[in-house]
Design an enzyme around this catalytic site. Structure first.
Site, short mmCIF file in Angstrom:
data_model
loop_
_atom_site.label_atom_id
_atom_site.label_comp_id
_atom_site.label_asym_id
_atom_site.label_seq_id
_atom_site.Cartn_x
_atom_site.Cartn_y
_atom_site.Cartn_z
N LEU A 113 -37.99 -16.47 -19.71
CA LEU A 113 -37.61 -17.92 -19.17
C LEU A 113 -37.41 -18.62 -20.30
CD1 LEU A 113 -39.72 -17.75 -15.72
CD2 LEU A 113 -37.71 -17.45 -15.95
N ASP A 114 -36.32 -19.41 -20.23
CA ASP A 114 -36.28 -20.45 -21.28
C ASP A 114 -36.97 -21.44 -21.32
OD1 ASP A 114 -33.09 -21.76 -20.16
OD2 ASP A 114 -35.11 -22.34 -19.74
N ALA A 115 -37.48 -22.46 -22.15
CA ALA A 115 -38.45 -23.40 -22.13
C ALA A 115 -38.28 -24.59 -21.02
CB ALA A 115 -38.47 -24.07 -23.48
#
Length: 264
Positions: A113-115
């Site tokens: 999951l991206d930041a």
């Protein structure tokens, strides 16, 4: 797998292995065998003297996979925003190590999951399962809740499920529904099996509603439930069985989504 007819049979009796795995008592498991409810490597077992190799044989009861290797760990994390989905970020940014200190095993994340995205992330030391579930061609279903700018209309929801073209090809949601719309923003629930990079953000931007906040609530059979942000817990026996069952289904998704590992 070996049977009772082999006097020099190696391995462990099936009912002992399943009792040790916490499935049921040996007596109950023997009844399961008689009733034809247990399979070893896809074949229904009927002999009470059946022996198995716990390290290599795949067992399921009533169609649900059983974890025999107790050295494997399966953990659900509700990843906060601001955390990078890696066990060691090469730029020194906040990573996942802070959430794995409770476990002695070296855990790794399944997919990313991206930041800026929070929500359900699986951590495990089961490399085979991680590889299968993270690969986009496997097509694991994910459910996201997106807070987006603007008021989403029924026509927009229909477009999301009908599909449209992005720069890297056509895309459509498996399901989409509007949860709420107020004060200039909307909550949209999207169900997708695509593994393309930042696909939810790109889809919503393409229909004129950029994402402001994004949470993954579901990954395959696993639901985030009431797990607080920033907390991790081991999967229950039922959850492990459901995840292992999913990982053993060799049914790749349609071609076109298998070029990159998922990042959302």
């Amino acid at each position: 797998m070996t049977t009772a007819g082999n006097q020099d049979a190696e391995g462990v009796r099936l009912q002992k292995a399943l009792a040790n795995a916490g499935v049921a008592s040996r007596r109950v498991i023997e009844q399961y065998i008689v009733e034809g409810r247990i399979r070893v490597n896809g074949r229904t077992v009927s002999e009470l003297g059946t022996r198995i190799d716990p390290e290599n044989d795949l067992i399921d009861v009533d169609g649900t996979a059983v974890q025999l290797d107790v050295s494997k760990r399966y953990v659900m994390l509700n990843k906060p925003t601001g955390i990078y989905s890696t066990m060691r970020d090469e730029k020194g940014r906040p990573d996942l190590r802070r959430f794995t200190k409770e476990w002695e095993e070296r855990l790794y994340n399944v997919g990313r999951l991206d930041a800026e995205t929070s929500g359900l992330l699986i951590l495990t030391n089961d490399g085979e399962l991680a590889h299968v579930l993270a690969h986009p061609s496997f097509g694991v279903t994910k459910v996201y809740i997106a807070k987006v700018s603007g008021t989403v209309t029924a026509q927009t929801i229909a477009k999301l499920t009908r599909g449209f073209d992005l720069e890297d090809g056509p895309i459509k949601a498996d399901k989409a529904r509007l949860l709420d719309a107020s004060r200039g923003s909307s909550l949209v629930e999207l169900t997708l099996h695509s593994g393309r990079n930042r696909i939810v953000r790109r889809m919503m931007a393409a229909v004129g509603h950029p994402v402001e906040e994004l949470v993954r609530r579901q990954f395959g059979p696993l639901h985030l439930g009431t797990l607080p942000v920033g907390k991790a817990r081991e999967l229950t026996k039922i959850e492990r069985g459901a995840l292992l069952t999913l990982s053993r289904q060799d049914t790749p998704a349609a071609a076109g989504d298998d070029d990159k590992q998922e990042t959302e």
